[in-house]
Design an enzyme around this catalytic site. Structure first.
Site, PDB file in Angstrom:
ATOM      1  N   ASP A 184       0.859  -1.270  -0.066  1.00  0.00           N
ATOM      2  CA  ASP A 184       0.075  -0.001  -0.027  1.00  0.00           C
ATOM      3  C   ASP A 184       0.941   1.197   0.097  1.00  0.00           C
ATOM      4  OD1 ASP A 184      -2.404   1.594   0.185  1.00  0.00           O
ATOM      5  OD2 ASP A 184      -1.944   1.658   2.154  1.00  0.00           O
ATOM      6  N   GLU A 268      -1.441  -1.455  -5.965  1.00  0.00           N
ATOM      7  CA  GLU A 268      -2.595  -0.671  -6.486  1.00  0.00           C
ATOM      8  C   GLU A 268      -1.912  -0.179  -7.912  1.00  0.00           C
ATOM      9  OE1 GLU A 268      -5.419   1.636  -3.813  1.00  0.00           O
ATOM     10  OE2 GLU A 268      -3.453   1.919  -3.351  1.00  0.00           O
ATOM     11  N   ASP A 351      -2.872   1.242   7.173  1.00  0.00           N
ATOM     12  CA  ASP A 351      -2.166   0.960   6.129  1.00  0.00           C
ATOM     13  C   ASP A 351      -2.092  -0.348   5.881  1.00  0.00           C
ATOM     14  OD1 ASP A 351      -1.989   3.813   5.454  1.00  0.00           O
ATOM     15  OD2 ASP A 351      -0.390   4.172   6.780  1.00  0.00           O
TER      16      ASP A 351
END
Ligand SMILES: [Zn+2]
Length: 367
Positions: A184, A268, A351
């Site tokens: 992340d 991502e 997170d």
């Protein structure tokens, strides 16, 4: 496998002159052949290939402008081929029309090809041999084995010179492992992994960032074009370079570590277009880092037979409980660093929880 090795070089006065000449000639043939192609198309609707452009350079340009013969011939051909790729991109990928290169562009480079030992490295005496330049003093911090394919010489805005040597080399893959990890992009930390590892921004970057802001402010008060202006501009370029180099070294360490330890890596897929729109300096530097890290992970995964998956960035990774799947809208507020799931009572670090969800989503995607 092709691998590039980049070294700093220290040309003497005579070599500097030859390099400047080569940069200039490459720009010249790039612009001349682009104009030639443009005119042929506009006047006669004739399309011209890169070989035609190269022939035009050899037969006409070199006759008219004798000084073109004083520089490395491969460099000129490659400049023409670069123009051709820009042109192809314009047709195939809807990119903008190739621009003429300006004399004031402060990133200069050219590429030359290997033939009959014209490019060679002397690892012991730290020298690099290049066509038309003989041996240039270099800082050779790493050796390689393999066949040299080409060399790209560049001069960065602060004035330093580098050469990047492209080598066909054999790569020994890392042994397979079983771990899987989600990554992340953090707010406080740079990256957080699903197994709870946090990577901070190197402190030295913060220091350079402060210096960067100061230099930018000082530059804005100087009279454009004055000696002091040039001096500040050079300091600013140097500062940018230091940030970029420190960041790259650090990111290489992280990406190698992640690839070493994991067989599957999920992150991502952030859109670089949205990133560039951001004007906050610290944020934009983080974004550039993220982009660079994903780039490194991508090719290192390929080299080592790892699986690297990028998931849709609209996925609500920070809102879902990684234990039971409950969606907690309250975590939309970025200041919520830790939360307790109302359903299963699990306590989450914001997170790490997001990284865990990213991993789960990625595994679903490859299943
Ligand atoms: Zn829960």
């Amino acid at each position: 496998m092709l691998k590039a090795y980049k070294y700093r070089i220290y040309p003497n006065k005579e070599q500097e002159l030859q390099l400047a000449k080569t940069f200039g000639c490459c720009r010249f043939v790039y612009n001349q052949t682009l104009a030639y192609r443009k005119t042929a198309y506009e006047k006669e609707k004739k399309s011209i290939s890169k070989t035609d452009c190269n022939n035009y350079c050899n037969r006409e340009l070199k006759k008219e402008y004798q000084w073109l013969k004083e520089v490395d011939k491969f460099a000129l051909t490659n400049a023409i081929y670069n123009m051709d790729s820009a042109y192809q991109k314009f047709f195939k990928e809807n990119a903008s029309y190739p621009k003429f290169k300006s004399k004031y562009d402060n990133h200069k480079s050219y590429t030359t090809n290997f033939t009959n030992g014209n490019i060679a490295l002397d690892f012991c005496n730290e020298k690099i041999k290049l066509p038309k330049l003989k041996e240039i003093k270099a800082k050779i911090h790493r050796n390689f084995t393999g066949q040299i394919k080409s060399a790209t010489v560049s001069q960065v805005p602060s004035g330093k010179y580098y050469v990047s040597i492209l080598v066909e080399t054999e790569y020994i893959k890392k042994p397979d492992v079983t771990s899987k990890v989600g990554l992340d992009l953090g707010i406080k930390d740079l990256y957080i992994t699903s197994d709870g590892k946090k990577y901070e921004n190197p402190k030295v970057i913060k220091k350079y960032e402060r210096k960067l802001i100061k230099l930018q402010r000082q530059l804005s008060h100087k009279e454009k074009g004055s000696n002091n202006y040039q001096k500040k501009r050079k300091q600013l370029a140097l500062c940018h370079e230091k940030i970029a180099n420190t960041r790259k070294d650090y990111l290489h360490k992280i990406s190698s570590e992640i690839i070493n330890e994991n067989q599957v890596i999920v992150s991502e897929n952030l859109q670089i277009k949205n990133m560039v729109k951001n004007h906050n300096l610290a944020k934009s530097i983080t974004d550039v880092s993220w982009y660079e890290l994903t780039r490194q992970l991508e090719y290192k995964a390929k080299w080592n037979g790892r699986i690297y998956v990028k998931i849709d960035s609209f996925y609500a990774s920070s809102q879902l409980c990684s234990s039971c799947g409950y969606q907690n809208k309250e975590t939309k507020d970025l200041s919520v660093r830790q939360w307790k799931c109302p359903k299963c009572k699990e306590i989450h670090d914001r997170d790490i929880n997001a990284a865990k969800n990213i991993l789960t989503q990625g595994l679903k995607q490859i299943a």
